[in-house]
Design a protein around this motif. Structure first.
Motif, mmCIF file in Angstrom:
data_model
loop_
_atom_site.group_PDB
_atom_site.id
_atom_site.type_symbol
_atom_site.label_atom_id
_atom_site.label_comp_id
_atom_site.label_asym_id
_atom_site.label_seq_id
_atom_site.Cartn_x
_atom_site.Cartn_y
_atom_site.Cartn_z
ATOM 1 N N ARG A 142 19.259 -1.423 0.767
ATOM 2 C CA ARG A 142 20.006 -2.487 1.956
ATOM 3 C C ARG A 142 20.302 -2.156 2.962
ATOM 4 N NH1 ARG A 142 22.570 -6.612 -1.196
ATOM 5 N NH2 ARG A 142 22.220 -6.293 -3.323
ATOM 6 N N TRP A 143 20.729 -1.153 3.931
ATOM 7 C CA TRP A 143 20.285 -0.627 5.086
ATOM 8 C C TRP A 143 19.271 -0.494 5.736
ATOM 9 C CZ3 TRP A 143 17.865 4.190 5.965
ATOM 10 C CH2 TRP A 143 17.804 4.422 4.834
ATOM 11 N N TRP A 144 18.178 -0.377 5.448
ATOM 12 C CA TRP A 144 16.547 -0.756 5.915
ATOM 13 C C TRP A 144 16.576 -1.697 6.950
ATOM 14 C CZ3 TRP A 144 12.750 2.893 5.127
ATOM 15 C CH2 TRP A 144 11.017 2.472 5.100
ATOM 16 N N PRO A 145 16.178 -1.137 7.971
ATOM 17 C CA PRO A 145 16.277 -2.371 8.926
ATOM 18 C C PRO A 145 15.003 -2.810 9.052
ATOM 19 C CG PRO A 145 16.183 -0.101 9.782
ATOM 20 C CD PRO A 145 16.216 -0.003 8.798
ATOM 21 N N SER A 146 15.419 -4.566 9.442
ATOM 22 C CA SER A 146 14.021 -5.628 9.175
ATOM 23 C C SER A 146 12.403 -4.605 9.661
ATOM 24 C CB SER A 146 14.600 -7.063 9.455
ATOM 25 O OG SER A 146 15.004 -7.083 10.215
ATOM 26 N N ALA A 147 12.853 -4.578 11.027
ATOM 27 C CA ALA A 147 11.926 -4.719 11.719
ATOM 28 C C ALA A 147 11.081 -3.580 11.219
ATOM 29 C CB ALA A 147 12.558 -3.627 13.501
ATOM 30 N N LEU A 148 11.132 -2.408 10.072
ATOM 31 C CA LEU A 148 10.365 -1.337 9.565
ATOM 32 C C LEU A 148 9.492 -2.005 8.414
ATOM 33 C CD1 LEU A 148 12.547 1.835 10.099
ATOM 34 C CD2 LEU A 148 11.370 1.134 11.212
ATOM 35 N N ASN A 149 10.083 -3.081 8.281
ATOM 36 C CA ASN A 149 9.915 -4.243 6.612
ATOM 37 C C ASN A 149 7.714 -4.014 6.707
ATOM 38 O OD1 ASN A 149 11.952 -4.133 5.539
ATOM 39 N ND2 ASN A 149 11.787 -6.592 6.154
ATOM 40 N N ARG A 150 7.491 -4.357 7.875
ATOM 41 C CA ARG A 150 6.193 -4.131 8.062
ATOM 42 C C ARG A 150 5.710 -2.818 7.968
ATOM 43 N NH1 ARG A 150 3.936 -9.076 11.121
ATOM 44 N NH2 ARG A 150 2.459 -7.951 11.064
ATOM 45 N N ALA A 151 6.528 -1.678 8.631
ATOM 46 C CA ALA A 151 5.512 -0.794 7.388
ATOM 47 C C ALA A 151 5.516 -0.320 6.661
ATOM 48 C CB ALA A 151 6.561 0.735 8.603
ATOM 49 N N THR A 152 5.562 -0.570 5.459
ATOM 50 C CA THR A 152 6.155 -0.706 3.475
ATOM 51 C C THR A 152 5.319 -1.561 3.749
ATOM 52 O OG1 THR A 152 7.026 -2.778 3.738
ATOM 53 C CG2 THR A 152 8.623 -0.922 3.932
ATOM 54 N N PHE A 153 3.908 -2.372 4.008
ATOM 55 C CA PHE A 153 2.870 -2.868 4.033
ATOM 56 C C PHE A 153 1.602 -2.055 4.139
ATOM 57 C CE2 PHE A 153 5.393 -6.475 3.509
ATOM 58 C CZ PHE A 153 4.694 -6.882 2.958
ATOM 59 N N LEU A 154 1.740 -0.486 3.870
ATOM 60 C CA LEU A 154 1.045 0.590 4.677
ATOM 61 C C LEU A 154 0.301 0.789 3.115
ATOM 62 C CD1 LEU A 154 2.324 2.319 7.512
ATOM 63 C CD2 LEU A 154 0.230 1.317 7.255
ATOM 64 N N GLY A 155 1.271 1.026 2.148
ATOM 65 C CA GLY A 155 1.220 0.744 0.803
ATOM 66 C C GLY A 155 -0.187 -0.048 0.186
ATOM 67 N N VAL A 156 0.168 -0.722 0.645
ATOM 68 C CA VAL A 156 -1.717 -2.236 -0.019
ATOM 69 C C VAL A 156 -2.747 -1.831 0.650
ATOM 70 C CG1 VAL A 156 -1.854 -4.325 0.709
ATOM 71 C CG2 VAL A 156 0.442 -4.039 0.786
ATOM 72 N N LYS A 157 -2.824 -1.119 1.412
ATOM 73 C CA LYS A 157 -4.181 -0.540 2.339
ATOM 74 C C LYS A 157 -4.827 0.481 0.607
ATOM 75 C CE LYS A 157 -3.344 -0.880 6.753
ATOM 76 N NZ LYS A 157 -4.830 -1.729 7.287
ATOM 77 N N GLY A 158 -4.091 1.284 -0.100
ATOM 78 C CA GLY A 158 -4.775 1.718 -0.937
ATOM 79 C C GLY A 158 -5.247 1.019 -2.169
ATOM 80 N N PRO A 159 -5.502 0.209 -2.758
ATOM 81 C CA PRO A 159 -7.202 -0.148 -3.124
ATOM 82 C C PRO A 159 -7.626 -0.600 -2.745
ATOM 83 C CG PRO A 159 -4.483 -1.588 -4.353
ATOM 84 C CD PRO A 159 -4.106 -0.622 -2.904
ATOM 85 N N ALA A 160 -8.240 -0.794 -1.753
ATOM 86 C CA ALA A 160 -8.974 -1.144 -0.303
ATOM 87 C C ALA A 160 -9.589 0.277 -0.168
ATOM 88 C CB ALA A 160 -8.704 -2.189 0.786
ATOM 89 N N MET A 161 -9.097 1.086 -0.322
ATOM 90 C CA MET A 161 -9.144 1.888 0.224
ATOM 91 C C MET A 161 -10.102 3.108 -1.175
ATOM 92 S SD MET A 161 -6.918 3.934 2.722
ATOM 93 C CE MET A 161 -6.589 5.634 1.280
#
Length: 155
Positions: free
Chosen positions: A115-134
């Protein structure tokens, strides 16, 4: 207008796409929902034209989706945009949840974020999505080089 809708995986991935072809039919368009064979009864019971997926290319080029003006696909259909490109039609990535498109408002749905995760960092969590493409990148590249059919790619 004719649309081909491609989805894979679970009922949770198929069910949200059942309403789309029904709405399109009510608006005077034709739509085919292509999904794993095990969902045929479920999809047809909803009054939606169905195509079982063995091979996305054969459904789109020669099967019930042939002649589509637009290809709609979810993120599990890694070749969706490539099939559309090969056919010379637009591809639309349809996501019931923000799974592949980075957003500041929400973290990637595949991560448990405190819950304490700053929303400004949310975009960085999407780096995991690149896994299937790779992971499937070389397979897609090979498919683009030698398959489908012998017709050239659009310029």
């Amino acid at each position: 207008m004719k649309l081909l809708i491609l989805t894979l995986d679970t009922r949770g991935d198929v069910q949200p796409f059942v309403a789309l072809p029904r709405g399109l039919a009510n608006a005077g368009h034709e739509a085919v929902l292509a999904a794993p064979h095990r969902f045929e009864g479920f999809v047809r019971d909803q009054g939606v034209p169905f195509a079982g997926i063995d091979d996305c290319w054969s459904v789109a080029a020669e099967g019930p989706g042939a002649g589509a003006d637009i290809l709609v696909h979810n993120g599990q259909v890694v070749v969706g945009q490539h099939v559309a490109e090969k056919l010379g039609i637009p591809a639309v990535l349809a996501l019931p949840i923000p799974m592949y498109v980075p957003t500041r408002e929400f973290p990637w749905a595949g991560m448990a974020i405190p819950r304490w995760w700053p929303s400004a960092l949310n975009r960085a969590t999407f780096l995991g999505v690149k896994g299937p493409a790779m992971m499937f990148g070389r397979t897609v590249d090979r498919w683009r080089d030698v398959g489908p059919a012998a017709t050239p790619w659009p310029a």
